[in-house]
Design an enzyme around this catalytic site. Structure first.
Site, mmCIF file in Angstrom:
data_model
loop_
_atom_site.group_PDB
_atom_site.id
_atom_site.type_symbol
_atom_site.label_atom_id
_atom_site.label_comp_id
_atom_site.label_asym_id
_atom_site.label_seq_id
_atom_site.Cartn_x
_atom_site.Cartn_y
_atom_site.Cartn_z
ATOM 1 N N PRO A 202 0.837 -1.210 0.000
ATOM 2 C CA PRO A 202 0.000 0.000 0.000
ATOM 3 C C PRO A 202 0.867 1.252 0.000
ATOM 4 O O PRO A 202 2.074 1.174 0.276
ATOM 5 C CB PRO A 202 -0.773 -0.118 1.319
ATOM 6 C CG PRO A 202 0.090 -0.953 2.201
ATOM 7 C CD PRO A 202 0.889 -1.866 1.319
ATOM 8 N N THR A 228 1.114 -1.938 -10.117
ATOM 9 C CA THR A 228 -0.354 -1.889 -10.150
ATOM 10 C C THR A 228 -0.887 -1.416 -8.805
ATOM 11 O O THR A 228 -2.079 -1.554 -8.540
ATOM 12 C CB THR A 228 -0.957 -3.282 -10.455
ATOM 13 O OG1 THR A 228 -0.442 -4.218 -9.504
ATOM 14 C CG2 THR A 228 -0.658 -3.739 -11.860
ATOM 15 N N SER A 229 -0.003 -0.873 -7.940
ATOM 16 C CA SER A 229 -0.462 -0.529 -6.586
ATOM 17 C C SER A 229 -0.878 0.936 -6.454
ATOM 18 O O SER A 229 -2.060 1.240 -6.495
ATOM 19 C CB SER A 229 0.603 -0.885 -5.557
ATOM 20 O OG SER A 229 0.444 -2.231 -5.188
ATOM 21 N N ARG A 230 0.092 1.814 -6.278
ATOM 22 C CA ARG A 230 -0.204 3.243 -6.202
ATOM 23 C C ARG A 230 0.941 3.998 -6.869
ATOM 24 O O ARG A 230 2.108 3.654 -6.705
ATOM 25 C CB ARG A 230 -0.349 3.707 -4.742
ATOM 26 C CG ARG A 230 -1.674 3.326 -4.082
ATOM 27 C CD ARG A 230 -2.880 4.061 -4.688
ATOM 28 N NE ARG A 230 -4.146 3.694 -4.052
ATOM 29 C CZ ARG A 230 -4.947 2.718 -4.462
ATOM 30 N NH1 ARG A 230 -4.629 1.999 -5.516
ATOM 31 N NH2 ARG A 230 -6.088 2.479 -3.833
ATOM 32 N N GLU A 259 -2.444 11.129 -10.960
ATOM 33 C CA GLU A 259 -3.581 10.629 -11.750
ATOM 34 C C GLU A 259 -4.731 11.632 -11.832
ATOM 35 O O GLU A 259 -5.506 11.622 -12.792
ATOM 36 C CB GLU A 259 -4.132 9.337 -11.116
ATOM 37 C CG GLU A 259 -3.203 8.163 -11.237
ATOM 38 C CD GLU A 259 -3.752 6.904 -10.573
ATOM 39 O OE1 GLU A 259 -4.954 6.843 -10.279
ATOM 40 O OE2 GLU A 259 -2.960 5.985 -10.362
ATOM 41 N N HIS A 291 -5.292 2.935 -14.366
ATOM 42 C CA HIS A 291 -5.709 2.353 -13.081
ATOM 43 C C HIS A 291 -6.915 1.418 -13.252
ATOM 44 O O HIS A 291 -8.009 1.692 -12.723
ATOM 45 C CB HIS A 291 -6.040 3.473 -12.088
ATOM 46 C CG HIS A 291 -5.879 3.054 -10.663
ATOM 47 N ND1 HIS A 291 -5.383 3.869 -9.690
ATOM 48 C CD2 HIS A 291 -6.141 1.877 -10.034
ATOM 49 C CE1 HIS A 291 -5.352 3.235 -8.531
ATOM 50 N NE2 HIS A 291 -5.812 2.006 -8.727
#
Ligand code: NAD
Length: 327
Positions: A202, A228-230, A259, A291
């Site tokens: 995370p 693919t997390s943050r 983003e 995302h």
């Protein structure tokens, strides 16, 4: 219950509309995001429901509290976009901790396969009858070393997939799960051994820019990296340097540090001001998507069910198992 949904798209309605009827909930779908300017619209609602790009700060929490909004229902597992400290004792935060870890892990592998074997470039070439395969050589994943950073639900699903490819797995997680039977290593050692690195931790104060100039320097030349997390896990400037130097042979990004206002929107007719993102887009060995790792039928259905279950538990004074509370 009356629930105001912010930042919705047609695909949200498909799942939530029929289910909300079953629960007897009155739902209003807004396309606009939840911002300082739009948060007042929640007056008269019991709860708001938001997605990852709706950032809720302390001032907005106070506004919701004043307007007697009891809860923020997150249509996501991650909650780094909400000021949970400010919410304490004012507004309940309920999330969807697990909807389909496989959806995200399968997508991470799809990105890895794409940047390794250049299927994104092969697709555009052959559509124009350019059948040359020059520049599209990848590498076998079989017997290569996959470095998994974060071995929670999605990391574990990714480990299973990598095992299916015959890869050796090394992992880094401050809370190792010995039952997984993987080799846990300190981060610098993982980075120096992995042929492929996939991020599944995370976003926290400890993980912000976990991939930076220094940690990239530990990586093997020719490494493949997937996030693919943050977005904030990677310092994009350092990533660009790593790509320019050839250290990184391929990068798959389903997330990006800035983003907001770009992801989930169609800006194809506009001038993009974000020079870093524009630079990243120019690399032939970088794949960027908006995302969408979670975006499968199964995951969307599970998100809708769990979100409305959270509302139900709140309404009926039941224990809130998915509540996020600041420590
Ligand atoms: P999880 O809570 O099950 O697992 C997270 C793991 O990360 C835990 O094992 C935790 O110990 C570990 N961790 C914590 N701090 C760490 C650190 N400093 N270094 C390394 N590992 C650390 O979460 P999950 O369900 O597996 O989800 C992982 C992340 O995936 C989420 O936080 C979210 O950011 C992201 N996500 C992305 C999408 C998408 O559509 N792309 C969808 C869902 C989730």
């Amino acid at each position: 219950m009356r629930i105001l949904f912010y930042g919705t798209k047609p695909y949200d309605r498909i799942w939530f509309e029929p289910m909300a009827k079953d629960y007897g909930y009155e739902i209003t779908f807004l396309e606009v995001q939840c911002t300082k300017e739009t948060v007042f619209l929640a007056r008269g609602y019991d709860a708001i429901c938001i997605f990852i790009n709706d950032t809720v700060d302390a001032g907005m929490i106070d506004c919701l509290h004043r307007d007697k909004v009891k809860a923020i229902l997150l249509r996501s597992a991650g909650f780094n976009h909400v000021d949970i400290r400010a919410a304490k004792g004012k507004v309940k935060i309920l999330r969807v901790p697990s909807y389909s870890p496989q959806a995200v892990a399968e997508y991470a592998m799809a990105m890895l396969l794409t940047v390794n074997r250049f299927t994104h470039r092969a697709y555009t070439r052959t559509r124009e009858f350019n059948m040359s395969i020059n520049g599209l050589m990848g590498q076998d994943l079989y017997h290569k070393c996959a470095g998994i950073i974060g071995t929670g639900k999605i990391g574990q699903a990714m480990i299973d997939i990598c095992r299916g490819f015959g890869m050796h797995i090394v992992a880094y997680d401050p809370f190792p799960n010995e039952s997984l039977g993987v080799e846990y290593l300190p981060l610098p050692e993982l980075l120096s051994r992995a042929d492929v690195i996939s991020l599944h931790c995370p976003l926290t104060n400890d993980t912000r820019y976990i991939i930076n100039e220094e940690t990239i320097s530990y990586m093997k030349p020719g490494v493949l990296l997937v996030n693919t997390s943050r977005g904030m896990l990677i310092d994009s400037g350092a990533l660009i340097e790593g790509l320019l130097s050839g250290k990184l042979a391929g990068v798959g990004l389903d997330v990006y540090e800035e983003e907001d206002g770009l992801f989930y929107e169609d800006r194809s007719s506009e001038i993009i001001e974000d020079g870093v993102l524009a630079r990243l887009m120019t690399f032939p060995n970088v794949l960027i998507t908006s995302h969408m790792g979670f975006f499968t039928k199964e995951a969307m259905q599970a998100i809708a069910i769990e979100t409305l279950e959270n509302a139900y538990m709140l309404e009926h004074g039941m224990p809130l198992i998915n509540e996020v509370v600041a420590k």
